[in-house]
Design a protein around this motif. Structure first.
Motif, PDB file in Angstrom:
ATOM      1  N   UNK A   1       0.820  -1.206   0.000  1.00  0.00           N
ATOM      2  CA  UNK A   1       0.000   0.000   0.000  1.00  0.00           C
ATOM      3  C   UNK A   1       0.855   1.257   0.000  1.00  0.00           C
ATOM      4  N   UNK A   2       0.532   2.165  -0.919  1.00  0.00           N
ATOM      5  CA  UNK A   2       1.189   3.468  -0.970  1.00  0.00           C
ATOM      6  C   UNK A   2       2.709   3.386  -1.110  1.00  0.00           C
ATOM      7  N   UNK A   3       3.193   2.290  -1.726  1.00  0.00           N
ATOM      8  CA  UNK A   3       4.635   2.148  -1.942  1.00  0.00           C
ATOM      9  C   UNK A   3       5.425   2.398  -0.663  1.00  0.00           C
ATOM     10  N   UNK A   4       5.024   1.735   0.392  1.00  0.00           N
ATOM     11  CA  UNK A   4       5.603   1.991   1.714  1.00  0.00           C
ATOM     12  C   UNK A   4       7.122   1.885   1.724  1.00  0.00           C
TER      13      UNK A   4
ATOM     14  N   UNK B   1      -4.274   7.882   4.117  1.00  0.00           N
ATOM     15  CA  UNK B   1      -4.649   8.398   2.795  1.00  0.00           C
ATOM     16  C   UNK B   1      -5.813   7.619   2.177  1.00  0.00           C
ATOM     17  N   UNK B   2      -5.824   6.276   2.230  1.00  0.00           N
ATOM     18  CA  UNK B   2      -7.008   5.563   1.735  1.00  0.00           C
ATOM     19  C   UNK B   2      -8.283   5.930   2.491  1.00  0.00           C
ATOM     20  N   UNK B   3      -8.169   6.174   3.805  1.00  0.00           N
ATOM     21  CA  UNK B   3      -9.350   6.560   4.586  1.00  0.00           C
ATOM     22  C   UNK B   3      -9.856   7.934   4.158  1.00  0.00           C
ATOM     23  N   UNK B   4      -8.931   8.840   3.855  1.00  0.00           N
ATOM     24  CA  UNK B   4      -9.319  10.203   3.468  1.00  0.00           C
ATOM     25  C   UNK B   4     -10.129  10.216   2.179  1.00  0.00           C
TER      26      UNK B   4
ATOM     27  N   UNK C   1     -10.061  13.143   8.085  1.00  0.00           N
ATOM     28  CA  UNK C   1      -9.274  12.251   8.929  1.00  0.00           C
ATOM     29  C   UNK C   1      -8.396  13.106   9.839  1.00  0.00           C
ATOM     30  N   UNK C   2      -8.475  12.812  11.136  1.00  0.00           N
ATOM     31  CA  UNK C   2      -7.600  13.461  12.114  1.00  0.00           C
ATOM     32  C   UNK C   2      -6.485  12.471  12.415  1.00  0.00           C
TER      33      UNK C   2
ATOM     34  N   UNK D   1       0.975  14.773   1.784  1.00  0.00           N
ATOM     35  CA  UNK D   1      -0.364  15.336   1.571  1.00  0.00           C
ATOM     36  C   UNK D   1      -0.314  16.541   0.642  1.00  0.00           C
ATOM     37  N   UNK D   2       0.730  17.364   0.796  1.00  0.00           N
ATOM     38  CA  UNK D   2       0.890  18.519  -0.096  1.00  0.00           C
ATOM     39  C   UNK D   2       1.138  18.050  -1.526  1.00  0.00           C
TER      40      UNK D   2
END
Length: 272
Positions: free
Chosen positions: A2-5, A58-61, A67-68, A84-85
């Motif tokens: 996930x997300x190229x961790x 990020x997947x939750x957002x 998302x906090x 995020x930016x």
């Protein structure tokens, strides 16, 4: 992954610290299962504790209103903000604080790969808040104790303390290979739904703590030997207990159900 961790960790030259429970999930199937059980709706605010570099955040957002994301490590927190930016994600609020030392903003659900060393205190802190559901990751052995039945090997103070506060079930288990770096233990994802039906008296938690310091002894003896937990002298507490005619006090602690322990705390509270 996930997300190229792995790539993100390499890009920012991050060396994760297992002592800080920095074990990042790299199994897509397990991540998707967490998201499935979280059942995030577009109008919901999600709280995440231990957000890391955003593997789950990020997947939750993409599903939630907001998302906090709480992340204690300032370096990791800054990397998440940079991501995020770069990805132009605007509905994630990153809080670089210790989750145990701050008040949580209002949230609807909490979904987290929790830092394992704060599993117990953060769980009880969460239960002070009003929310719909939690999907949380713990060490497997800890998760088993959370909803263990009385007279079982895993039955503990944790089992009793949570019994009246939440409905808990294990919804998935994860091997060490699902993370980097690999932890030495298996993990579990639990679903937790807060309960409000049962009124817990003010003595319940102290009595539970006192009893489970001596789980193999009879309740009366366990309470006397842990009298300090109730702010009593041993001799003074024994005199009080000698006046109580209740068979539960003669039962071994590990054989007492949560309802039994609640009754013991109620009976004892009437005498103190």
């Amino acid at each position: 992954m996930p997300n190229n961790t792995r790539e993100i960790l390499d890009k920012y030259n991050i060396r994760l610290d297992k002592n800080k429970s920095q074990n990042y999930l790299i199994d897509d199937n397990k991540l998707n299962n967490i998201l499935y059980h979280a059942d995030i709706q577009s109008d919901e605010v999600i709280l995440e504790i231990g957000a890391g570099i955003g593997t789950l955040t990020i997947p939750m957002a993409k599903k939630a209103s907001k998302v906090i994301a709480i992340e204690k490590d300032p370096i990791i927190s800054d990397i998440l903000k940079q991501r995020l930016i770069k990805e132009k994600i605007t509905n994630i609020e990153v809080i670089n604080e210790d989750a145990l030392k701050i008040d949580f903003p209002n949230f609807d659900k909490v979904v987290s790969n929790l830092p394992y060393q704060i599993s117990s205190p953060v769980t009880f802190k969460l239960l002070e808040y009003d929310f719909k559901k939690a999907v949380l990751m713990y060490q497997l052995e800890f998760a088993k104790r959370m909803n263990a039945k009385f007279n079982s090997k895993e039955y503990s103070r944790l089992s009793v303390a949570l019994y009246f506060r939440a409905d808990i079930k294990i919804i998935d288990t994860l091997p060490p290979q699902a993370f980097i770096p690999q932890p030495k233990v298996n993990s579990a994802v639990i679903e937790l739904i807060p309960k409000k039906e049962v009124k817990i008296n003010s003595l319940f938690d102290d009595v539970t703590r006192a009893l489970f310091q001596h789980r193999n002894k009879k309740a009366k003896k366990a309470l006397v030997q842990s009298a300090h937990e109730l702010n009593f002298d041993k001799k003074e507490l024994k005199k009080i207990l000698d006046t109580i005619d209740c068979p539960l006090f003669e039962e071994k602690v590990f054989k007492l159900s949560p309802e039994d322990i609640l009754e013991i705390s109620t009976v004892l509270g009437d005498k103190l």
